[in-house]
Design an enzyme around this catalytic site. Structure first.
Site, short mmCIF file in Angstrom:
data_model
loop_
_atom_site.label_atom_id
_atom_site.label_comp_id
_atom_site.label_asym_id
_atom_site.label_seq_id
_atom_site.Cartn_x
_atom_site.Cartn_y
_atom_site.Cartn_z
N ASP A 1 39.58 -11.48 -52.39
CA ASP A 1 39.50 -11.80 -53.82
C ASP A 1 39.06 -13.25 -53.99
O ASP A 1 39.76 -14.18 -53.61
CB ASP A 1 40.88 -11.58 -54.46
CG ASP A 1 40.91 -11.87 -55.95
OD1 ASP A 1 39.86 -12.26 -56.51
OD2 ASP A 1 41.98 -11.72 -56.56
N HIS B 1 29.64 -10.38 -33.91
CA HIS B 1 30.80 -9.69 -33.33
C HIS B 1 31.35 -10.42 -32.11
O HIS B 1 32.50 -10.22 -31.72
CB HIS B 1 30.41 -8.26 -32.96
CG HIS B 1 31.52 -7.27 -33.05
ND1 HIS B 1 32.82 -7.54 -32.64
CD2 HIS B 1 31.54 -5.99 -33.52
CE1 HIS B 1 33.57 -6.46 -32.85
NE2 HIS B 1 32.83 -5.53 -33.39
#
Length: 424
Positions: free
Chosen positions: A368, A162
C-alpha cells in the site's frame, strides 16, 4: 476506447539511497547463484484511483524508493563476479532505474489490464531507452516504472532480479516502500542480508538450463470462487477427517485437468513441481524479525502415472501433494549435505512437467503506497514453452483465487478450461 492506448515516457533516472550507505562487495548464497536466478522477474501492480487523493504517485513512490534503499542498499548495486569467479553484489550506489510515464487513457478504458491486455506490457515495464547493452542489463538488480492513468489510478511495473531476492523478499522490499510512502520513518521489518546461513552444498548436482522448444503454450486466467474452493475442501474433510488448503485443491485440479486435456500416451509419467518456503527449516539461523530477503525455498516434485492422475478423485490427488510436502525437511537436509543425485531446482521445458507458484502468501497483494492495496497483481510470463501455473489473489476484497496458467497448447486449452470449471 476509440484511439489506441499509449504510454508517454516522461523521464528516467537512477535513484540512489537517500543517505550514505555501506559500499563494497556482498556475497551471494549458493541458491542466489543458481543459474536460473539471473532472470529479471516482471510484474504489474494495478492501483485504482482514490477520490480526493492529491498526492502524485510518481513522486511519492520515487521518494520512498530512495528512502527504502537506505535499508536495502544492495538493491541499488550491480551483479558482478568475485575474484574466485562467483556471482556477488557490488555495492557502489550505482542506483535503481526509475521511469516516470503517463498513459493517454483511464484504467477502465483498458479493462484494468485484464487479459487479453489492451496495451503492451512492455510499455508498462521499466525498459530504459535507449536499450541497455545486454551485458550491462544482466547486471541490474531492480528497475521500477510508475505509469499514471487519466482516471487518477496508476500501475507500478517491477523488474526484480531473482538472484538477490525471492518472492517473499521482493514483497518485503515493496512493503517497505509502501510504509515509507505512507509516512513511516523506517520499515517495520529491518532487512537482514545474512546469506551465509543458506546451505552451500559443494557437491550438489546442477542440471542444464531449460531448452527452448517449438511448443507454444496458451495463456489462460481463471477466477475461482470461494464456493468452488470450499466444495473440494469440504469433500476432503468428509473423506479424510483432515483439512487441506486452497492451494492444494487448486493445483490438484489443475494437474488433473491439464493431464486429461493433453491426453498423454499410455504409461506416461507426469510431474508436478512447486516451490516451498524453506525459512521454517532454518529458523534457528535466520533473523527472528523475519528480515531475511534472499532466496530461501525448495522445489518439491511429485510424480505419478498419467492414468492415475486422470482417473483419481481430487481428494486422492491432494493426498499425493500432501505426501510430497511432508518430504520437505528430509529432502532439504539431504540436498544441504550434497546427498541428492538429482537437481531439485532445475527448471525444465519437459511438457510432462507442470511448474506451480503460489503468489497469494508472498505479500504483493498487501502493498500500500497510500492508495490502498492493488486491485490486482499481474505476473508477466515470457517463456511460452515452460508449463506454468501461478496462483494469485483475485481482485481486492473479492474472495476466492485467480489461477494464471500457461500450460497447454491451443489444442488442449478448451479441455483444460472445461476441466477446471467442472466440480467433479
Amino acid at each position: 476506447m476509440a484511439s489506441k492506448a499509449t504510454v508517454d515516457r516522461l523521464s528516467q533516472t537512477l535513484v540512489v539511497p537517500a543517505r550514505p550507505t555501506p559500499t563494497g562487495p556482498l556475497r551471494l548464497s549458493w541458491l542466489d547463484r543458481y543459474p536460473t536466478q539471473m532472470a529479471l522477474i516482471e510484474s504489474l501492480h494495478v492501483f485504482k484511483p482514490v477520490q480526493g487523493m492529491e498526492q502524485d504517485p510518481v513522486h511519492t513512490i520515487k521518494r520512498a524508493v530512495a528512502e527504502a534503499l537506505v535499508y536495502y542498499y544492495p538493491l541499488s548495486g550491480r551483479l558482478s563476479e568475485s575474484s574466485d569467479g562467483e556471482l556477488e553484489v557490488s555495492c557502489e550506489r550505482q542506483g535503481v532505474w526509475f521511469i516516470e510515464s503517463d498513459a493517454n487513457c483511464s484504467l477502465e478504458d483498458v479493462d484494468y489490464l485484464e487479459y487479453p491486455m489492451m496495451m503492451s506490457k512492455d510499455e508498462l515495464l521499466p525498459h530504459p531507452k535507449p536499450l541497455l547493452d545486454p551485458i550491462e542489463e544482466r547486471k541490474l538488480i531492480l528497475l521500477v516504472q510508475v505509469t499514471r492513468f487519466t482516471c487518477g489510478g496508476f500501475v507500478v511495473g517491477y523488474r526484480f532480479c531473482h538472484a538477490v531476492a525471492d518472492g517473499p523478499g521482493a514483497a518485503q522490499f515493496m512493503t517497505a516502500i509502501g510504509e515509507i510512502a505512507r509516512g513511516q520513518d523506517r520499515p517495520t521489518v529491518e532487512p537482514d542480508w545474512r546469506r551465509e546461513v543458506i546451505p552451500n552444498p559443494t557437491n550438489a548436482v546442477i542440471g542444464p538450463l531449460p531448452k527452448p522448444t517449438n511448443t507454444h503454450l496458451q495463456y489462460l486466467a481463471i477466477d475461482i470462487s470461494i464456493d468452488y474452493i470450499n466444495h473440494f475442501k469440504d469433500m476432503y474433510m468428509q473423506q479424510t477427517g483432515q483439512r487441506c488448503s486452497a492451494f492444494e485443491v487448486l493445483i490438484a485440479k489443475a494437474w488433473q485437468s491439464r493431464t486429461r486435456a493433453i491426453n498423454f500416451p499410455p504409461d506416461s509419467t507426469v510431474h508436478l513441481a512447486f516451490a516451498m518456503n524453506a525459512r521454517p527449516l532454518l529458523h534457528h539461523k535466520l533473523p527472528a524479525n523475519g528480515g531475511f530477503y534472499g532466496n530461501c525455498y525448495y522445489i518439491m516434485k511429485v510424480s505419478a502415472d498419467s492414468d492415475r492422475i486422470i482417473n483419481s478423485s481430487i481428494v486422492d490427488i491432494v493426498k499425493i501433494i500432501k505426501e510430497g510436502k511432508k518430504r520437505l525437511p528430509l529432502e532439504f537436509a539431504k540436498w544441504a549435505k550434497g546427498g541428492l543425485k538429482v537437481d531439485p531446482f532445475q527448471i525444465t521445458s519437459d511438457y510432462n512437467t507442470l511448474l506451480v507458484s503460489d503468489w497469494t502468501r508472498l505479500g504483493f497483494a498487501e502493498v500500500d503506497y497510500g492508495w490502498g492495496p492493488p486491485a490486482h497483481v499481474v505476473p508477466v510470463t515470457n517463456l511460452d514453452y515452460i508449463a506454468t501455473c501461478i496462483l494469485v489473489k483475485p481482485w481486492a476484497h473479492k474472495p476466492g483465487a485467480r489461477l494464471i496458467t500457461q500450460c497447454v497448447t491451443a489444442e488442449g486449452i478448451t479441455g483444460f478450461h472445461e476441466g477446471m470449471i467442472n466440480l467433479d
